[in-house]
Write a protein that holds these residues in place. Structure first.
Motif, PDB file in Angstrom:
ATOM      1  N   LYS A 119      -1.802   6.978  33.501  1.00 19.37           N
ATOM      2  CA  LYS A 119      -1.352   6.807  32.300  1.00 19.37           C
ATOM      3  C   LYS A 119      -1.681   5.408  31.634  1.00 19.37           C
ATOM      4  CE  LYS A 119       2.630   7.425  29.189  1.00 19.37           C
ATOM      5  NZ  LYS A 119       3.792   8.275  28.889  1.00 19.37           N
ATOM      6  N   GLY A 120      -2.204   5.229  30.567  1.00 23.72           N
ATOM      7  CA  GLY A 120      -2.706   3.919  30.131  1.00 23.72           C
ATOM      8  C   GLY A 120      -3.974   3.149  30.757  1.00 23.72           C
ATOM      9  N   GLN A 121      -4.713   3.610  31.611  1.00 22.31           N
ATOM     10  CA  GLN A 121      -5.740   3.198  32.316  1.00 22.31           C
ATOM     11  C   GLN A 121      -6.867   3.385  31.251  1.00 22.31           C
ATOM     12  OE1 GLN A 121      -6.457   4.552  36.216  1.00 22.31           O
ATOM     13  NE2 GLN A 121      -8.117   3.076  36.607  1.00 22.31           N
ATOM     14  N   LYS A 122      -7.870   2.656  31.189  1.00 24.41           N
ATOM     15  CA  LYS A 122      -9.009   2.518  30.635  1.00 24.41           C
ATOM     16  C   LYS A 122     -10.422   2.478  31.256  1.00 24.41           C
ATOM     17  CE  LYS A 122      -6.634   0.546  26.882  1.00 24.41           C
ATOM     18  NZ  LYS A 122      -6.575  -0.609  25.765  1.00 24.41           N
ATOM     19  N   ILE A 123     -11.379   3.286  31.057  1.00 22.66           N
ATOM     20  CA  ILE A 123     -12.777   3.314  31.693  1.00 22.66           C
ATOM     21  C   ILE A 123     -13.652   2.882  30.584  1.00 22.66           C
ATOM     22  CG2 ILE A 123     -12.002   4.518  33.621  1.00 22.66           C
ATOM     23  CD1 ILE A 123     -13.800   6.660  32.449  1.00 22.66           C
ATOM     24  N   SER A 124     -14.987   2.191  31.155  1.00 26.58           N
ATOM     25  CA  SER A 124     -15.920   2.193  30.149  1.00 26.58           C
ATOM     26  C   SER A 124     -16.854   3.513  30.454  1.00 26.58           C
ATOM     27  CB  SER A 124     -16.978   0.924  30.851  1.00 26.58           C
ATOM     28  OG  SER A 124     -18.374   0.958  29.880  1.00 26.58           O
ATOM     29  N   LEU A 125     -17.524   4.009  29.300  1.00 26.10           N
ATOM     30  CA  LEU A 125     -18.455   5.024  29.209  1.00 26.10           C
ATOM     31  C   LEU A 125     -19.915   4.454  29.440  1.00 26.10           C
ATOM     32  CD1 LEU A 125     -16.733   7.559  26.844  1.00 26.10           C
ATOM     33  CD2 LEU A 125     -16.450   7.212  29.173  1.00 26.10           C
ATOM     34  N   SER A 126     -20.130   3.259  29.952  1.00 25.05           N
ATOM     35  CA  SER A 126     -21.578   2.934  29.850  1.00 25.05           C
ATOM     36  C   SER A 126     -21.950   3.544  31.490  1.00 25.05           C
ATOM     37  CB  SER A 126     -21.677   1.294  30.151  1.00 25.05           C
ATOM     38  OG  SER A 126     -21.221   0.838  28.611  1.00 25.05           O
TER      39      SER A 126
ATOM     40  N   ALA B  51      -9.405   5.907  27.322  1.00 22.62           N
ATOM     41  CA  ALA B  51      -8.122   5.634  27.596  1.00 22.62           C
ATOM     42  C   ALA B  51      -7.533   6.662  27.905  1.00 22.62           C
ATOM     43  CB  ALA B  51      -7.521   5.018  26.533  1.00 22.62           C
ATOM     44  N   ALA B  52      -6.735   6.921  29.095  1.00 26.72           N
ATOM     45  CA  ALA B  52      -5.856   8.033  29.220  1.00 26.72           C
ATOM     46  C   ALA B  52      -4.564   7.583  28.774  1.00 26.72           C
ATOM     47  CB  ALA B  52      -5.688   8.159  30.989  1.00 26.72           C
ATOM     48  N   LEU B  53      -3.966   8.707  27.832  1.00 28.83           N
ATOM     49  CA  LEU B  53      -2.736   8.338  27.255  1.00 28.83           C
ATOM     50  C   LEU B  53      -1.568   9.183  27.749  1.00 28.83           C
ATOM     51  CD1 LEU B  53      -4.177   8.541  23.597  1.00 28.83           C
ATOM     52  CD2 LEU B  53      -3.677   6.257  25.024  1.00 28.83           C
TER      53      LEU B  53
END
Length: 193
Positions: free
Chosen positions: A7-14, A171-173
């Motif tokens: 929860k709350g983690q983000k990743i790039s979609l590149s 982003a995982a919410l």
């Protein structure tokens, strides 16, 4: 290689080669939780979870894709169809929303994905629920977020895909909410924009 998100983690979609993803699928999977006891099979319920994608320009919703509106007005986002019972536990997607990132209009800066129990069951009655992001071109799973923890809520604001200076990000919410439709979830979505 897939990333298990918290929860709350983000990743790039590149892509790892520096290129950009063009077509992604947000998949949703789930099962009805097993019931215990003698009457379990006689009282088993099907659970109708619904995935939706709300497209935003800033703080304003400009379109939505869900089981009654399967394609965004601009054609960039497409729901593959409604599943009213969930899966048998094989781990595949029960509902999917495809996003053609190259076709998303320039004014749309966020796409928020939600899941809600149209039939009103809570997440205490759901097991093995997840959302995952897949590179639709290669079939490679990029990220997975497990919708765990049960709870007395009937919906979740799952994740969002959004534009940044570095390109599209996810982003995982995983924010619990209550409601039978995406319209009911709009106040909960607003806090994540």
């Amino acid at each position: 290689m897939s990333v298990n998100l918290s929860k709350g983690q983000k990743i790039s979609l590149s892509k790892s080669d520096g290129g950009a993803l063009t077509l992604v699928r947000m998949g949703l999977g789930w099962q009805a939780a097993g019931r215990k006891g003698f009457w379990a099979k006689l009282t088993a319920k099907e659970i109708d979870l619904d995935a939706s994608a709300v497209l935003f320009a800033g703080q304003q919703p400009v379109d939505v894709v869900f089981f009654q509106h399967l394609v965004s007005d601009d054609g960039s986002v497409r729901h593959t169809g409604d599943n009213r019972v969930g899966g048998a536990g094989e781990g595949g997607d029960d509902e999917s929303i495809l996003v053609d990132l190259g076709k998303v209009p320039g004014n749309v800066d966020q796409i928020v994905f939600t899941v809600n129990s149209f039939t009103g069951q809570t997440f205490q009655e759901v097991q093995n629920a997840f959302c995952r992001l897949v590179d639709e071109t290669t079939g490679q799973e990029l990220a997975r977020y497990t919708l765990d923890g049960g709870g007395a809520h009937t919906a979740q604001v799952m994740a969002k895909v959004y534009r940044s200076d570095q390109g599209w990000q996810m982003a995982a919410l995983g924010s619990p909410a209550n409601g039978r439709t995406f319209q009911d979830l709009m106040p909960s979505i607003a806090s994540h924009l």
